[in-house]
Design a protein around this motif. Structure first.
Motif, PDB file in Angstrom:
ATOM      1  N   TRP A  66       9.008   4.007   4.021  1.00 44.58           N
ATOM      2  CA  TRP A  66       8.702   2.277   4.346  1.00 44.58           C
ATOM      3  C   TRP A  66       7.552   1.700   3.433  1.00 44.58           C
ATOM      4  CZ3 TRP A  66      11.424  -0.390   8.050  1.00 44.58           C
ATOM      5  CH2 TRP A  66      12.275   0.585   9.070  1.00 44.58           C
ATOM      6  N   ARG A  68       5.297  -2.177   3.869  1.00 44.96           N
ATOM      7  CA  ARG A  68       5.345  -3.218   4.776  1.00 44.96           C
ATOM      8  C   ARG A  68       4.467  -4.010   4.120  1.00 44.96           C
ATOM      9  NH1 ARG A  68       1.701  -3.507   9.967  1.00 44.96           N
ATOM     10  NH2 ARG A  68       0.323  -4.077   8.188  1.00 44.96           N
ATOM     11  N   ALA A 163       9.505  -5.571   5.569  1.00 46.13           N
ATOM     12  CA  ALA A 163       9.441  -4.170   5.477  1.00 46.13           C
ATOM     13  C   ALA A 163      10.722  -3.653   4.586  1.00 46.13           C
ATOM     14  CB  ALA A 163       9.350  -3.367   6.578  1.00 46.13           C
TER      15      ALA A 163
END
Length: 956
Positions: A66, A68, A163
């Motif tokens: 991920w 973000r 994200a």
């Protein structure tokens, strides 16, 4: 219209994302329990170095990496933002042994918040926006950059995060740009509108109020609509410059010295007319110069006129006991054409002279003469008569009040009443007029008029006294056939009697004179004779109709084949377009119309749903098109020209014109109300709910309407599903005749235009290339409408640009068959899209073919070939590399069937392998009932199976 257009390398940790430079965002790696594989990589492209966030861990399963952003503050009114990504995706086939675990997509998520949560990260708070798939894949030797833009809708909190989730791909993220669209601050029609953030899909048109610029006014609050694309449309409530001001480059500037403007309008200032004073700047009217006047009926913006000079060469001759007076017109008419003459007569006995009274007769009249001669009779013998002829004009009666004292010689003598006469006479009223000398006085004159019945038998006499401001009066409520005595006297400035007075006797007429009786009997006799002639003509016509029927008798035949073929008349050929409106449309009084609700915004103004209640007729629902205030005369004519066109048509598949409002301030076009609105939107809202037989029935109605138009030598030019209206019985009617034009007598006649917008996706190639329109080009457009209907309102040619559409058509590309489209219907579409227009079917042929299909429903069972991977109605059936979707919900979302996610989960279908094993019965059993939805899911599964088998071959 776009703000925050900044692209910066992400390695700098600051990327301008939002709010016109006020906020910034930093992209962070976040950890979800395992090692996060995103990292900053330096790359070289075209000799330049740049930095990216990259991840490339294709050899391991179950990747969950991920990125973000930091907190992005949201402008309160911006509920819809766009996220533009630039990225690179590596080809999975370039990795040895990793083709089964490698992916070529990644996911975009968003999460709203009212405060910055810092580095805290919870996956459960993020909502998926889209799966990002590349258009071009990078190989080992060639770097390909993709650009993708996604929309984030319905934002409502103070800010949000973005994200990016990697699920096992080899990705390099170059840049992220977040922006929203606005309609910029603007001035339209002298109304100032502030910058406005464009709305979302749930508010396609955002109404914005404006204010008039300085020195401009408007009858109603100026309004305009901001579209989702950041464009202003349909301004309503036009502002206009005040009197004394004119429009100059979106401003109202004062009229220059020597010019004026009398009222608020869009007109320019005009030079002061003849015989007027030229004032300083900002004049609203140009007053008359000394000695010049305007008549009461003259426009205040017109020139001023002088008094006429005296008539010339008065000559009196006698003939057959009558006196004939002749004269020549005045040398100077004062610039007017409304010259009239009056005769004044005095008779003298010795040294005493008085008015001749009513005894003498003038032929044709003693006042209001337009000819330069009059015959006088009933003169007494042995008396001296003095006749005076005076010239008058429209400004003569104003001179006693309009001329300032300084511009005329003072008058020391009181005004003198010289003659009194009857202007009009009836059984209960008398209209009197009297002459005054001199005609010009230093101050206004008032008059005292006294009258009574002439009746010597009464002991008591009743007088009526009137105080008047002018030298004429109409006295009503008198007794028929009765003599009255009238005395008039001028009053001085303090109200006391002054000058001479005069008494005359006049009689009212009887109730019914002998002449009146003769007229009535004459009219009655004439009416009886006319009635007799009409009866004879009807009798002869009826008798002849049994023997033979000529061409003119076809109007009396009930057979539809005998109806005369009408030919469309272009209203633009009329010298006065208002004549065309009056000829082809019925005028409706506004009091018969009740507006209920705004249902749309047209080119000229708002469209309402309403009620039409005409006395003697049943109340009906109608659609009311309005013309926005502040229109120009050309806009009004263009607006009403559509009514002049519609008024010529009478067919059940053509929108019916109820009438127009033209004789009042707010012009309107009133048509029948179609409950279900535009066909394209209606089909999109009811996707999959209609069987092919019903859709073909809709097409048959549209084709019948177009056959009627083409038989009238009429070309529509803008035939599209958006211009077809649907009522509550699913009857389709052709509407919107704004682009239409007339054909010549030649069936192959064309209309050529030198400019104007052309709807490319619906227009035949010859009309695009040469701007030549025929019924054959309307047939091409009908083919596109057929495709729209069978595809349930999808946009023709997907998201291709107009240039790409034209290029594809010229290269012989044609739209593929929509899903579940009968083969016979698709073949008819292809016939409509033949390059050679002479080979296309005519609308009569199309109606006949559709009728045959409807009479034989089995002919609709054969389905045209359908490829779900290129279907317009299926945005995506898999990842762009052909690999299966990671989850059932992701697959359902890609085919716009996410409403069935819970159905699949409850049935235990939670993996894509299980989906691939499903058959039609399985899909029905989990609760998918609508035929269109059932087929969409089934075709998508079929496409996934094809792609999976292809992958197996590659794996071997």
């Amino acid at each position: 219209n776009y703000y925050s257009k900044f692209k910066r390398p992400l390695i700098k940790n600051v990327h301008q994302l939002f709010n016109r430079g006020v906020g910034s965002a930093v992209v962070h790696q976040v950890y979800t329990g395992g090692a996060n594989k995103w990292e900053v990589i330096q790359r070289t492209l075209n000799g330049s170095q740049f930095y990216t966030f990259s991840v490339c861990n294709v050899g391991e399963r179950e990747q969950d990496n991920w990125l973000r952003t930091t907190f992005i503050q949201r402008r309160p009114s911006a509920s819809r933002v766009f996220v533009e990504l630039q990225f690179i995706v590596r080809d999975c086939n370039s990795f040895d042994g990793a083709s089964l675990t490698c992916k070529e997509t990644f996911n975009l998520f968003t999460s709203e918040s009212d405060a910055d949560v810092g580095t805290t990260f919870r996956k459960g708070q993020f909502k998926k926006v889209a799966t990002i798939a590349p258009d071009e894949i990078t190989s080992k030797n060639e770097l390909r950059i993709n650009t993708e833009t996604k929309v984030v809708e319905n934002l409502s909190r103070k800010g949000f995060y973005l994200a990016f989730q990697d699920i096992g791909a080899c990705i390099a993220l170059l840049s992220v740009r977040v922006y929203y669209k606005t309609c910029p601050a603007t001035v339209k029609s002298l109304a100032s509108f502030p910058e406005t953030v464009a709305g979302g899909e749930n508010q396609a048109l955002r109404e914005v109020s404006g204010v008039c610029v300085e020195n401009a006014i408007s009858e109603e609050l100026p309004r305009i609509y901001c579209t989702v694309d950041g464009e202003w449309v349909v301004p309503v409530g036009q502002c206009q410059c005040k009197p004394g001001y004119e429009e100059v480059e979106d401003e109202c500037q004062e009229c220059k010295a020597g010019s004026f403007k009398a009222e608020a309008s869009g007109d320019k200032c005009t030079p002061c007319p003849a015989n007027t004073q030229e004032l300083d700047s900002g004049a609203v009217v140009c007053p008359c110069m000394d000695g010049f006047y305007r008549a009461p009926n003259d426009p205040p913006t017109g020139p001023c006129s002088g008094l006429p000079s005296a008539p010339r060469d008065l000559v009196a001759t006698t003939s057959a006991g009558k006196l004939l007076l002749t004269w020549s017109p005045p040398e100077d008419t004062g610039g007017r054409t409304d010259i009239t003459y009056s005769i004044e007569c005095q008779r003298c006995e010795g040294m005493v002279c008085q008015s001749c009274g009513e005894k003498i007769r003038y032929e044709p009249a003693g006042v209001g003469l337009t000819d330069t001669k009059v015959s006088v009779s009933e003169l007494d013998a042995h008396l001296n008569y003095t006749f005076t002829v005076e010239a008058h004009s429209g400004v003569t009666v104003l001179t006693s009040q309009a001329v300032p004292p300084a511009n005329r010689p003072p008058s020391t003598n009181p005004p003198k009443i010289t003659a009194m006469r009857v202007m009009e006479r009836s059984s209960t009223s008398l209209s009197l007029f009297w002459d005054v000398k001199p005609r010009v006085h230093p101050r206004p004159i008032r008059y005292e008029l006294t009258y009574r019945k002439k009746d010597d038998n009464l002991d008591v006499t009743t007088y009526t006294v009137l105080i008047l401001e002018k030298n004429s009066v109409q006295i009503k409520d008198l007794v028929p056939g009765t003599a009255y005595l009238f005395r008039v006297q001028a009053l001085s400035s303090d109200g006391s009697p002054g000058g001479s007075s005069m008494e005359e006797q006049f009689e009212t007429s009887e109730h019914l004179t002998q002449n009146n009786t003769a007229v009535i009997f004459g009219v009655a006799a004439g009416g009886a004779a006319m009635l007799f002639i009409v009866i004879v003509v009807l009798f002869l016509r009826r008798r002849n109709s049994h023997t033979r029927q000529g061409p003119e008798d076809t109007y009396f035949s009930s057979s539809e084949q005998l109806k005369p073929l009408k030919t469309y008349v272009d209203p633009h050929t009329y010298e006065d377009p208002n004549t065309a409106v009056l000829k082809f449309a019925t005028e409706i009084h506004p009091s018969h119309i009740t507006k209920q609700k705004v249902i749309g915004a047209g080119e000229f103004g708002e469209v309402y749903r309403g009620i039409l209640k005409v006395p003697g007729r049943k109340e009906v629902a109608v659609a009311i098109k309005t013309l926005k205030p502040g229109y120009t005369e050309k806009q009004r004519q263009d607006f009403l020209s559509e009514a002049s066109i519609m008024g010529q048509f009478s067919h059940q598949n053509i929108i019916r014109l109820e009438g127009v409002v033209t004789k009042f301030k707010h012009a309107m076009i009133v048509t029948e109300y179609m409950e279900n609105g535009a066909l394209d939107r209606y089909l999109r809202d009811h996707d999959g709910e209609f069987a092919s037989f019903q859709l073909v029935g809709m097409l048959r109605g549209i084709a019948a309407g177009m056959k009627y138009l083409s038989d009238m030598s009429y070309v529509h030019r803008d035939l599209a599903a958006r211009n077809i209206l649907v009522n509550n019985t699913l009857e389709c009617k052709v509407s919107d005749f704004g682009l239409s034009r007339v054909l010549e007598d030649d069936p192959e006649g064309t209309y050529t235009t030198s400019g104007g917008k052309i709807p490319i996706r619906w227009t035949a190639p010859e009309a695009i290339a040469y701007r030549k329109f025929t019924s054959a080009s309307d047939v091409w457009s009908f083919g596109i409408v057929m495709w729209e209907v069978m595809a349930f309102g999808e946009r023709p040619y997907w998201d291709m640009s107009n240039h790409e559409v034209m290029k594809a058509i010229n290269e012989a590309f044609r739209l593929p068959a929509p899903m579940d489209c009968p083969s016979a219907v698709y073949q008819l579409m292809l016939q409509c899209w033949l390059q050679d227009r002479s080979k296309r079917p005519r609308f009569g042929d199309i109606v006949s073919l559709l009728d045959k299909l409807l009479r034989s429903p089995d002919s609709l069972k054969t389905i045209a070939d359908f490829d779900p991977r290129i279907s317009i109605r299926l945005p995506s059936t898999s990842g762009s590399d052909g690999s299966p979707f990671r989850s059932v919900s992701e697959w359902l979302e890609s085919i716009k069937m996410s409403q069935y996610s819970e159905n699949f989960a409850c049935a235990g279908v939670v993996t894509m392998d299980q989906v691939l094993q499903m058959k039609n019965e399985d899909i029905k059993n989990i609760g998918v009932r609508l035929p269109g939805h059932l087929k969409r899911i089934a075709y998508s599964i079929l496409g996934l199976k094809d792609q999976t088998s292809t992958l197996s071959v590659f794996a071997v």
